[in-house]
Design a protein around this motif. Structure first.
Motif, PDB file in Angstrom:
ATOM      1  N   LEU A  66     -14.508  21.304  -6.307  1.00  9.77           N
ATOM      2  CA  LEU A  66     -14.080  22.619  -6.774  1.00  9.77           C
ATOM      3  C   LEU A  66     -15.297  23.482  -7.071  1.00  9.77           C
ATOM      4  O   LEU A  66     -16.207  23.064  -7.792  1.00  9.77           O
ATOM      5  N   THR A  67     -15.312  24.676  -6.501  1.00 12.28           N
ATOM      6  CA  THR A  67     -16.366  25.644  -6.782  1.00 12.28           C
ATOM      7  C   THR A  67     -15.895  26.539  -7.924  1.00 12.28           C
ATOM      8  O   THR A  67     -14.928  27.294  -7.783  1.00 12.28           O
ATOM      9  N   LEU A  68     -16.564  26.452  -9.067  1.00 13.09           N
ATOM     10  CA  LEU A  68     -16.170  27.220 -10.250  1.00 13.09           C
ATOM     11  C   LEU A  68     -16.671  28.659 -10.135  1.00 13.09           C
ATOM     12  O   LEU A  68     -17.558  28.964  -9.339  1.00 13.09           O
ATOM     13  N   GLN A  69     -16.086  29.523 -10.933  1.00 17.49           N
ATOM     14  CA  GLN A  69     -16.475  30.925 -10.926  1.00 17.49           C
ATOM     15  C   GLN A  69     -16.665  31.419 -12.351  1.00 17.49           C
ATOM     16  O   GLN A  69     -16.236  30.782 -13.321  1.00 17.49           O
ATOM     17  N   SER A  70     -17.312  32.572 -12.474  1.00 13.67           N
ATOM     18  CA  SER A  70     -17.566  33.145 -13.794  1.00 13.67           C
ATOM     19  C   SER A  70     -16.268  33.545 -14.489  1.00 13.67           C
ATOM     20  O   SER A  70     -15.272  33.899 -13.852  1.00 13.67           O
ATOM     21  N   ARG A  71     -16.296  33.443 -15.801  1.00 14.69           N
ATOM     22  CA  ARG A  71     -15.194  33.848 -16.688  1.00 14.69           C
ATOM     23  C   ARG A  71     -13.909  33.070 -16.392  1.00 14.69           C
ATOM     24  O   ARG A  71     -12.809  33.581 -16.553  1.00 14.69           O
ATOM     25  N   GLY A 114     -25.335  30.075 -10.898  1.00 18.46           N
ATOM     26  CA  GLY A 114     -25.483  31.483 -11.236  1.00 18.46           C
ATOM     27  C   GLY A 114     -24.269  32.082 -11.924  1.00 18.46           C
ATOM     28  O   GLY A 114     -24.018  33.291 -11.784  1.00 18.46           O
ATOM     29  N   LEU A 115     -23.541  31.285 -12.671  1.00 17.37           N
ATOM     30  CA  LEU A 115     -22.299  31.738 -13.297  1.00 17.37           C
ATOM     31  C   LEU A 115     -22.527  32.127 -14.751  1.00 17.37           C
ATOM     32  O   LEU A 115     -23.488  31.701 -15.396  1.00 17.37           O
ATOM     33  N   GLU A 116     -21.598  32.905 -15.277  1.00 18.90           N
ATOM     34  CA  GLU A 116     -21.544  33.221 -16.699  1.00 18.90           C
ATOM     35  C   GLU A 116     -20.145  32.935 -17.222  1.00 18.90           C
ATOM     36  O   GLU A 116     -19.161  33.169 -16.525  1.00 18.90           O
ATOM     37  N   ARG A 207     -24.971  30.602 -17.657  1.00 19.95           N
ATOM     38  CA  ARG A 207     -25.054  31.018 -19.060  1.00 19.95           C
ATOM     39  C   ARG A 207     -23.685  30.909 -19.715  1.00 19.95           C
ATOM     40  O   ARG A 207     -22.685  31.246 -19.113  1.00 19.95           O
ATOM     41  N   ARG A 208     -23.689  30.438 -20.924  1.00 19.05           N
ATOM     42  CA  ARG A 208     -22.484  30.275 -21.753  1.00 19.05           C
ATOM     43  C   ARG A 208     -21.492  29.306 -21.080  1.00 19.05           C
ATOM     44  O   ARG A 208     -20.545  29.709 -20.421  1.00 19.05           O
ATOM     45  N   ILE A 209     -21.760  28.033 -21.315  1.00 16.78           N
ATOM     46  CA  ILE A 209     -20.949  26.936 -20.785  1.00 16.78           C
ATOM     47  C   ILE A 209     -20.276  26.224 -21.947  1.00 16.78           C
ATOM     48  O   ILE A 209     -20.902  25.977 -22.975  1.00 16.78           O
ATOM     49  N   LEU A 210     -19.012  25.875 -21.772  1.00 21.03           N
ATOM     50  CA  LEU A 210     -18.287  25.091 -22.773  1.00 21.03           C
ATOM     51  C   LEU A 210     -17.580  23.931 -22.095  1.00 21.03           C
ATOM     52  O   LEU A 210     -16.796  24.116 -21.158  1.00 21.03           O
ATOM     53  N   LEU A 211     -17.881  22.704 -22.547  1.00 16.06           N
ATOM     54  CA  LEU A 211     -17.124  21.512 -22.177  1.00 16.06           C
ATOM     55  C   LEU A 211     -16.533  20.973 -23.469  1.00 16.06           C
ATOM     56  O   LEU A 211     -17.264  20.548 -24.368  1.00 16.06           O
ATOM     57  N   SER A 212     -15.214  20.999 -23.579  1.00 16.14           N
ATOM     58  CA  SER A 212     -14.574  20.641 -24.837  1.00 16.14           C
ATOM     59  C   SER A 212     -13.270  19.897 -24.594  1.00 16.14           C
ATOM     60  O   SER A 212     -12.318  20.472 -24.080  1.00 16.14           O
ATOM     61  N   GLY A 213     -13.250  18.603 -24.921  1.00 11.72           N
ATOM     62  CA  GLY A 213     -11.999  17.859 -24.930  1.00 11.72           C
ATOM     63  C   GLY A 213     -11.774  16.824 -23.847  1.00 11.72           C
ATOM     64  O   GLY A 213     -11.344  15.706 -24.136  1.00 11.72           O
ATOM     65  N   SER A 229     -30.016  26.054 -17.269  1.00  8.07           N
ATOM     66  CA  SER A 229     -28.942  26.863 -17.848  1.00  8.07           C
ATOM     67  C   SER A 229     -29.186  27.038 -19.343  1.00  8.07           C
ATOM     68  O   SER A 229     -30.043  26.379 -19.934  1.00  8.07           O
ATOM     69  N   GLU A 230     -28.424  27.944 -19.971  1.00  8.94           N
ATOM     70  CA  GLU A 230     -28.599  28.174 -21.404  1.00  8.94           C
ATOM     71  C   GLU A 230     -27.288  28.552 -22.068  1.00  8.94           C
ATOM     72  O   GLU A 230     -26.325  28.914 -21.415  1.00  8.94           O
ATOM     73  N   GLN A 231     -27.288  28.411 -23.382  1.00  9.82           N
ATOM     74  CA  GLN A 231     -26.093  28.657 -24.194  1.00  9.82           C
ATOM     75  C   GLN A 231     -24.979  27.684 -23.771  1.00  9.82           C
ATOM     76  O   GLN A 231     -23.973  28.069 -23.186  1.00  9.82           O
ATOM     77  N   ILE A 232     -25.184  26.416 -24.091  1.00 11.61           N
ATOM     78  CA  ILE A 232     -24.285  25.348 -23.660  1.00 11.61           C
ATOM     79  C   ILE A 232     -23.704  24.649 -24.886  1.00 11.61           C
ATOM     80  O   ILE A 232     -24.451  24.214 -25.765  1.00 11.61           O
TER      81      ILE A 232
END
Length: 483
Positions: A66-71, A114-116, A207-213, A229-232
């Motif tokens: 799966l190719t993820l996308q921003s937001r 290159g995602l946000e 930037r701004r990655i969340l892995l939760s659960g 990357s940053e803000q993880i």
């Protein structure tokens, strides 16, 4: 220690309220139907609305990468098992990163660059189908397991390593030759696709990655790999790989900054929580350190190390805080490793309140001879080489409030003769181990308020240690008094 590393501020991704469900796009959760198109159509539809949540309901969802996308937030509901395809042809070859270098690899099952504002949440399970890709070493199997593995197909090489296909077996030499010639055409690598095992999750320059659960398990190579990357934020996740999984790391944070890891569980086949920043000259030229990282309240079961720094640390690792973690049955507990050739600086690391049990090797380990070089003799600590950009530097590390019941060695420190491990402070520890403290090539090593319950003397062995300060370090007997 700079107090700011204890209180790192990390921004969470901003995800719009809009949501879609993969079944709205024809997904079928029977474990047989290929849902790759449905997943991508759901992600695309959500992205066209400016972003939102893609919901994966309960079921077994077979899919390609799966190719993820921003937001976009990928939400795996309780009871959702996402199983990634075992068909090598489903995985395009593209430029990615692995073991400290930018190289051609198969696309990761969860992939983005290159995602946000990217999030993967919920309480479902992502399974990488790693058994289709991974080589297996015979000595890690019982006789019956080895026989069953051979009967399943694949090939065995001269070193008694099982490979899923001949192309996977031959891939290392073939790919190395392609890289040496400077080939930049992905098609040149396609015959050896089975060798180019993907990490389960690869997020690069995001930037701004969340892995939760969720649970992330059974990866073909490393499990979770954020790079540059940053803000993880990584919280309340479970990471599982078979204990024999080749390159089966749990979490590799590489060249990232502003990272929080909290309340996670790891049971893996290689290093569990690992900090990296590139390998050798490529890492030094890139010059992206891992920095401003906080790791708290995590549990590690099997793994080559609980918390690990290196060995790929050529871009530097600094401003790290680790606290309140439990390591049970890991090969090493707190592990720092590197070798000549890496270069880079590890600086300002603070570790406290770590609990350990049944550690196979060292409870606390610093080893700058991680990759032993031929020709150094029986005692490599005696061979001094010139200091250069290839010389790794480890300095300013505080380790305190440690409890360990069961280890081979309580504290092992082996620096380079030309670059000792410098300014290492170990205080307030109680360790039960076979051996006590072994120190080689250190400078300004301070050990204070440590109780050791050991089976073999001496309590402390040291060689070429400058300004070694030992205060209130006691050899004790179980149920008895100090010796």
């Amino acid at each position: 220690m700079n107090k700011e590393i204890k209180d790192i501020n990390v921004d969470l991704p901003v995800i719009p309220e809009h949501s879609v469900t993969i079944t709205d796009f024809g997904a079928i959760g029977d474990g047989v139907y290929d849902n790759t198109d449905a997943f991508h159509e759901a992600i695309d539809a959500c992205s066209r609305k400016g972003g939102g949540k893609v919901v994966i309901p309960p079921g077994i969802w077979l899919t390609g990468p799966l190719t993820l996308q921003s937001r976009i937030e990928l939400y795996a509901s309780a009871g959702a098992l996402i199983v990634f395809s075992k068909n090598f042809e489903d995985y395009p070859i593209h430029m990615s990163t692995f073991e400290g270098k930018q190289v051609f690899r198969c696309q990761s099952p969860l992939d983005g660059e290159g995602l946000e504002d990217v999030a993967i949440t919920g309480s479902g399970i992502f399974d990488g189908g790693g058994e289709a890709w991974r080589p297996v070493k015979k000595f890690k199997m019982t006789n019956n397991q080895w026989k069953q593995l051979i009967q399943s197909g694949g090939v065995v090489d001269d070193e008694e390593i099982w490979w899923p296909t001949p192309a996977a077996r031959d891939g290392q030499a073939a790919v190395a030759q392609l890289e040496q010639t400077g080939s930049s055409n992905p098609k040149d690598y396609e015959p050896f696709r089975a060798y180019l095992r993907p990490n389960l999750l690869s997020l690069r320059k995001c930037r701004r990655i969340l892995l939760s659960g969720p649970t992330f398990q059974n990866s073909a190579a490393w499990c979770l790999h954020p790079w540059a990357s940053e803000q993880i934020t990584i919280q309340s996740i479970t990471v599982r790989n078979p204990w024999y999984a080749q390159n089966g790391d749990g979490l590799d944070i590489e060249s990232c900054k502003y990272v929080k890891v909290e309340g996670c569980s790891f049971d893996v086949g290689d290093d569990a929580i690992c900090l990296k920043s590139g390998k050798n000259e490529a890492g030094r030229l890139l010059g992206l350190p891992s920095e401003k990282i906080s790791i708290r309240n995590c549990t590690v079961y099997h793994g080559h190390g609980g918390i690990v720094v290196g060995s790929e640390m050529s871009g530097g690792i600094k401003d790290i805080y680790v606290s309140d973690c439990t390591f049970i049955g890991t090969d090493v507990g707190i592990r720092f490793k590197s070798c000549r050739g890496r270069g880079g600086v590890v600086d300002n690391i603070f570790i406290e309140r770590i609990r350990m049990r049944d550690i196979a090797g060292d409870a606390i380990s610093f080893d700058l001879f991680y990759e032993m070089k031929a020709g150094l003799g029986v005692h490599p600590e005696e061979v001094t080489l010139p200091v250069s950009s290839e010389t790794p530097v480890f300095r300013n590390v505080w380790i305190q409030d440690i409890a360990c019941i069961g280890a081979q060695t309580g504290l092992f420190v082996r620096g380079l003769p030309e670059m000792p491990v410098t300014d290492l402070f170990v205080q307030r520890a109680t360790i039960t181990s076979k051996k006590g403290i072994v120190c080689r090539n250190t400078k300004n090593l301070s050990i204070q308020d440590v109780d050791l319950y050991i089976q073999e003397k001496p309590l402390l062995s040291q060689y070429r240690c400058q300004n070694l300060q030992v205060e209130n370090v006691n050899e004790k007997e179980l149920g008895g008094e100090s010796n």
